[in-house]
Design a protein around this motif. Structure first.
Motif, PDB file in Angstrom:
ATOM      1  N   SER A   1       0.830  -1.203   0.000  1.00 48.54           N
ATOM      2  CA  SER A   1       0.000   0.000   0.000  1.00 48.54           C
ATOM      3  C   SER A   1       0.866   1.255   0.000  1.00 48.54           C
ATOM      4  O   SER A   1       1.845   1.343   0.736  1.00 48.54           O
ATOM      5  CB  SER A   1      -0.898   0.013   1.240  1.00 48.54           C
ATOM      6  OG  SER A   1      -1.798  -1.053   1.237  1.00 48.54           O
ATOM      7  N   HIS A   2       0.486   2.210  -0.813  1.00 43.28           N
ATOM      8  CA  HIS A   2       1.077   3.553  -0.783  1.00 43.28           C
ATOM      9  C   HIS A   2       0.226   4.455  -1.644  1.00 43.28           C
ATOM     10  O   HIS A   2      -0.754   4.016  -2.273  1.00 43.28           O
ATOM     11  CB  HIS A   2       2.542   3.556  -1.226  1.00 43.28           C
ATOM     12  CG  HIS A   2       2.808   3.005  -2.588  1.00 43.28           C
ATOM     13  ND1 HIS A   2       2.353   3.602  -3.740  1.00 43.28           N
ATOM     14  CD2 HIS A   2       3.500   1.913  -2.993  1.00 43.28           C
ATOM     15  CE1 HIS A   2       2.758   2.907  -4.803  1.00 43.28           C
ATOM     16  NE2 HIS A   2       3.440   1.870  -4.378  1.00 43.28           N
TER      17      HIS A   2
ATOM     18  N   GLY B   1      -3.321   4.921   0.685  1.00 43.09           N
ATOM     19  CA  GLY B   1      -3.571   4.738  -0.737  1.00 43.09           C
ATOM     20  C   GLY B   1      -4.791   3.876  -0.974  1.00 43.09           C
ATOM     21  O   GLY B   1      -5.471   3.460  -0.028  1.00 43.09           O
TER      22      GLY B   1
ATOM     23  N   THR C   1      -5.295   0.794  -1.642  1.00 43.49           N
ATOM     24  CA  THR C   1      -5.369  -0.552  -1.055  1.00 43.49           C
ATOM     25  C   THR C   1      -5.240  -0.545   0.470  1.00 43.49           C
ATOM     26  O   THR C   1      -5.192  -1.603   1.092  1.00 43.49           O
ATOM     27  CB  THR C   1      -4.276  -1.473  -1.643  1.00 43.49           C
ATOM     28  OG1 THR C   1      -2.983  -0.961  -1.294  1.00 43.49           O
ATOM     29  CG2 THR C   1      -4.404  -1.583  -3.149  1.00 43.49           C
ATOM     30  N   SER C   2      -5.212   0.641   1.084  1.00 45.77           N
ATOM     31  CA  SER C   2      -4.991   0.705   2.533  1.00 45.77           C
ATOM     32  C   SER C   2      -6.133   0.085   3.333  1.00 45.77           C
ATOM     33  O   SER C   2      -5.917  -0.434   4.426  1.00 45.77           O
ATOM     34  CB  SER C   2      -4.797   2.159   2.978  1.00 45.77           C
ATOM     35  OG  SER C   2      -3.602   2.687   2.458  1.00 45.77           O
ATOM     36  N   ARG C   3      -7.352   0.142   2.810  1.00 45.45           N
ATOM     37  CA  ARG C   3      -8.467  -0.465   3.535  1.00 45.45           C
ATOM     38  C   ARG C   3      -8.305  -1.982   3.631  1.00 45.45           C
ATOM     39  O   ARG C   3      -8.780  -2.605   4.578  1.00 45.45           O
ATOM     40  CB  ARG C   3      -9.795  -0.122   2.845  1.00 45.45           C
ATOM     41  CG  ARG C   3     -10.257   1.299   3.115  1.00 45.45           C
ATOM     42  CD  ARG C   3     -11.527   1.674   2.389  1.00 45.45           C
ATOM     43  NE  ARG C   3     -12.543   0.641   2.371  1.00 45.45           N
ATOM     44  CZ  ARG C   3     -13.333   0.319   3.404  1.00 45.45           C
ATOM     45  NH1 ARG C   3     -13.202   0.967   4.555  1.00 45.45           N
ATOM     46  NH2 ARG C   3     -14.239  -0.615   3.279  1.00 45.45           N
ATOM     47  N   GLN C   4      -7.599  -2.567   2.680  1.00 45.76           N
ATOM     48  CA  GLN C   4      -7.366  -4.008   2.694  1.00 45.76           C
ATOM     49  C   GLN C   4      -6.085  -4.402   3.422  1.00 45.76           C
ATOM     50  O   GLN C   4      -6.064  -5.391   4.160  1.00 45.76           O
ATOM     51  CB  GLN C   4      -7.284  -4.552   1.264  1.00 45.76           C
ATOM     52  CG  GLN C   4      -8.544  -4.431   0.443  1.00 45.76           C
ATOM     53  CD  GLN C   4      -8.337  -5.037  -0.933  1.00 45.76           C
ATOM     54  OE1 GLN C   4      -8.442  -6.248  -1.124  1.00 45.76           O
ATOM     55  NE2 GLN C   4      -8.028  -4.190  -1.901  1.00 45.76           N
TER      56      GLN C   4
ATOM     57  N   ALA D   1       1.162   2.448   4.288  1.00 48.04           N
ATOM     58  CA  ALA D   1       2.533   2.062   3.951  1.00 48.04           C
ATOM     59  C   ALA D   1       3.339   1.749   5.204  1.00 48.04           C
ATOM     60  O   ALA D   1       4.104   0.777   5.249  1.00 48.04           O
ATOM     61  CB  ALA D   1       3.206   3.170   3.144  1.00 48.04           C
TER      62      ALA D   1
ATOM     63  N   HIS E   1       3.360  -1.690   6.664  1.00 49.64           N
ATOM     64  CA  HIS E   1       4.132  -2.726   5.966  1.00 49.64           C
ATOM     65  C   HIS E   1       5.575  -2.797   6.456  1.00 49.64           C
ATOM     66  O   HIS E   1       6.279  -3.764   6.156  1.00 49.64           O
ATOM     67  CB  HIS E   1       4.135  -2.460   4.460  1.00 49.64           C
ATOM     68  CG  HIS E   1       2.809  -2.681   3.787  1.00 49.64           C
ATOM     69  ND1 HIS E   1       1.717  -1.890   4.015  1.00 49.64           N
ATOM     70  CD2 HIS E   1       2.405  -3.613   2.889  1.00 49.64           C
ATOM     71  CE1 HIS E   1       0.699  -2.321   3.288  1.00 49.64           C
ATOM     72  NE2 HIS E   1       1.093  -3.365   2.603  1.00 49.64           N
TER      73      HIS E   1
ATOM     74  N   GLN F   1     -11.222   6.106   4.125  1.00 51.31           N
ATOM     75  CA  GLN F   1     -10.195   5.205   4.626  1.00 51.31           C
ATOM     76  C   GLN F   1     -10.832   4.134   5.513  1.00 51.31           C
ATOM     77  O   GLN F   1     -11.746   3.469   5.108  1.00 51.31           O
ATOM     78  CB  GLN F   1      -9.101   5.987   5.361  1.00 51.31           C
ATOM     79  CG  GLN F   1      -8.165   6.718   4.419  1.00 51.31           C
ATOM     80  CD  GLN F   1      -7.410   5.789   3.495  1.00 51.31           C
ATOM     81  OE1 GLN F   1      -6.980   4.704   3.866  1.00 51.31           O
ATOM     82  NE2 GLN F   1      -7.246   6.209   2.246  1.00 51.31           N
TER      83      GLN F   1
ATOM     84  N   THR G   1      -6.661  -0.010   8.489  1.00 53.33           N
ATOM     85  CA  THR G   1      -6.004   1.046   9.272  1.00 53.33           C
ATOM     86  C   THR G   1      -6.730   1.296  10.589  1.00 53.33           C
ATOM     87  O   THR G   1      -6.115   1.746  11.560  1.00 53.33           O
ATOM     88  CB  THR G   1      -5.919   2.365   8.477  1.00 53.33           C
ATOM     89  OG1 THR G   1      -7.233   2.767   8.074  1.00 53.33           O
ATOM     90  CG2 THR G   1      -5.057   2.195   7.238  1.00 53.33           C
TER      91      THR G   1
END
Length: 490
Positions: A154-155, A173, A175-178, A182, A185, A383, A387
């Protein structure tokens, strides 16, 4: 020592004159530190501002004492020692999207460490952990992870942003919900501290440093290398867009209410990313669904937003989708082109979203206010998800409960940002921010005019950050006008 509640005004920055009395010693030290390779430029050199400083926000003029271009962590450490020994503050720069030029120190006279030469990369094909140099731009991160086995992380969507700053302030970014931000990671970092030591930081080593780096690195050290977890590239995805052109205040307010109600459904799939952008005459809902076209159609998103025109494009190619995001970001943010602008941010949790009355007031104000420019936009970014799963105190990044972020921008292509532009954004943010909660601001969307910035960026985590700062950087070597202050433990 800086005062935490320092209010950085544009006039004060413009008028600032750095004291370069120690510059001869600094110059000699830095030239020696970079003898073998690397490069250093100094204030007063030809084309210094254009070729070396490269400000992103032209509205905030900053003249660093020196800009260095190391090629290794050992050179970074030597630069930090030169600066600290001669009484200079230090700030790292990775990429160039610093809204307040804090990557340039934020005020005149800092030593800048430009990390652009730190481009190391490797992939462990057993753990699928990648090692990434902190000078790597996000566009290159995407490509190198793809080439190393079809991996991703994610970013954000702007390819010109540098990983050194982005990974350590949050890094949100599509894909952050999944998969998390960043910084979620990051499993290990190599960091240069204020005493010029080079350390590894992880959950098992230098834990306080690791905790602070994941959300507030600019005030605590210079990350020279990341080790990050990765996931397989998403497969098929659908990028959608729904647009309402012109429309009355009431029509646009109604559409916003429908969108906010939709994204605040706690059962909504984490495969869905969504953003609502408000421009002068247009409201646009865009996003990506990470699944098949059939799954996307089953969501029936269009029925949630009456009166709009919608399109959907299916992507089978991950790089193609990322490239499309980058084009969209370039249209909104100018593709990394420097300009005069002012920006603010605020956030809402699922418990304090805007009321219908507040939304109505917002759109009425927008339609009647003098904005000072036609080039402005409000970007509401959905978001939550992964997260929100992580406890607030797990990392320095404090805003784990935020469901919706607002980025607001006002741009002037002809000169300095006017007071009218600033007043417009300030008024928008004030009228829609809940009064019964502490003001939340995303540390990547820096607002230099905001009082008590540290409290807004790091919230309940600020006290611990100040204690860690007191232990590892008591002389405030790594400083910008809104970074945490050192507090000595007793």
């Amino acid at each position: 020592m800086a005062v935490r509640n320092f209010l950085l005004t544009l006039g004060a920055v413009s008028a600032a004159i750095a004291d370069y009395s120690n510059q001869p010693k600094l110059k000699t030290c830095l030239q020696y530190a970079l003898t073998d390779s690397g490069r250093v430029a100094f204030a007063g050199d030809p084309f210094y501002q254009v070729a070396d400083v490269k400000r992103y926000n032209l509205n905030i003029p900053v003249t660093p004492a020196a800009v260095t271009f190391p090629i290794s962590s050992h050179q970074v450490a030597a630069i930090v020692k030169c600066a600290a020994d001669n009484g200079y503050h230090v700030q790292a720069k990775s990429g160039g999207h610093s809204y307040a030029n804090y990557g340039l120190g934020g005020t005149d006279g800092a030593v800048i460490v430009d990390l652009k030469n730190l481009q190391q990369f490797s992939m462990d094909n057993t753990s699928w952990h990648a090692t990434i140099g902190s000078g790597t731009l996000l566009g290159d991160v995407t490509q190198r992870l793809h080439d190393a086995g079809g991996r991703a992380m994610s970013h954000g969507t702007c390819p010109q942003v540098g990983s050194g700053g982005h990974f350590t302030i949050g890094g949100l970014g599509p894909t952050s919900r999944q998969f998390g931000a960043a910084l979620d990671h990051i499993v290990e970092t190599e960091v240069v501290l204020a005493n010029s030591s080079i350390v590894r930081a992880s959950e098992s080593e230098n834990q306080d440093v690791f905790w602070a780096i994941k959300g507030a690195a600019s005030g605590f050290g210079i990350v020279t290398e990341f080790t990050v977890r990765t996931e397989p590239e998403p497969g098929t995805a659908v990028k959608y867009e729904y647009t309402l052109k012109i429309g009355s205040s009431q029509e646009r307010a109604s559409l916003f209410k429908h969108w906010q109600a939709y994204i605040s459904n706690p059962q909504l799939t984490r495969k869905l990313a969504s953003t609502l952008t408000l421009l002068e005459d247009t409201l646009i809902i865009t996003g990506t669904f990470f699944g098949t076209e059939e799954e996307y159609k089953a969501l029936d998103i269009g029925s949630q937003f009456p009166g709009v025109n919608g399109t959907a494009v299916v992507f089978q190619d991950w790089l193609g989708l990322v490239g499309d995001w980058a084009e969209e970001a370039a249209l909104k943010l100018g593709g990394g082109i420097a300009s005069n602008f002012y920006s603010k941010s605020t956030g809402w949790t699922s418990k304090n979203l805007m009321s219908n009355e507040t939304i109505d007031s917002l759109f009425e104000y927008i339609d009647t206010a003098d904005k000072g420019t036609l080039i402005w936009f409000l970007l509401f970014d959905f978001q939550g998800g992964y997260t929100n799963d992580i406890p607030t105190d797990a990392t320095a990044y404090a805003h784990r409960d935020v469901l919706l972020w607002l980025q607001s921008y006002s741009i002037n292509l002809l000169g300095s940002v006017s007071q009218t532009q600033i007043t417009f954004l300030d008024r928008v943010n004030k009228m829609i921010t809940p009064n019964d909660h502490p003001y939340a601001a995303y540390p990547g969307y820096v607002d230099p005019l905001m009082a008590n910035g540290a409290e807004a960026y790091w919230g309940s985590n600020l006290a611990r950050l100040e204690e860690i700062k007191g232990e590892i950087d008591p002389d405030d070597v790594f400083r910008n006008p809104q970074s945490p202050m050192p507090t000595l433990r007793h």
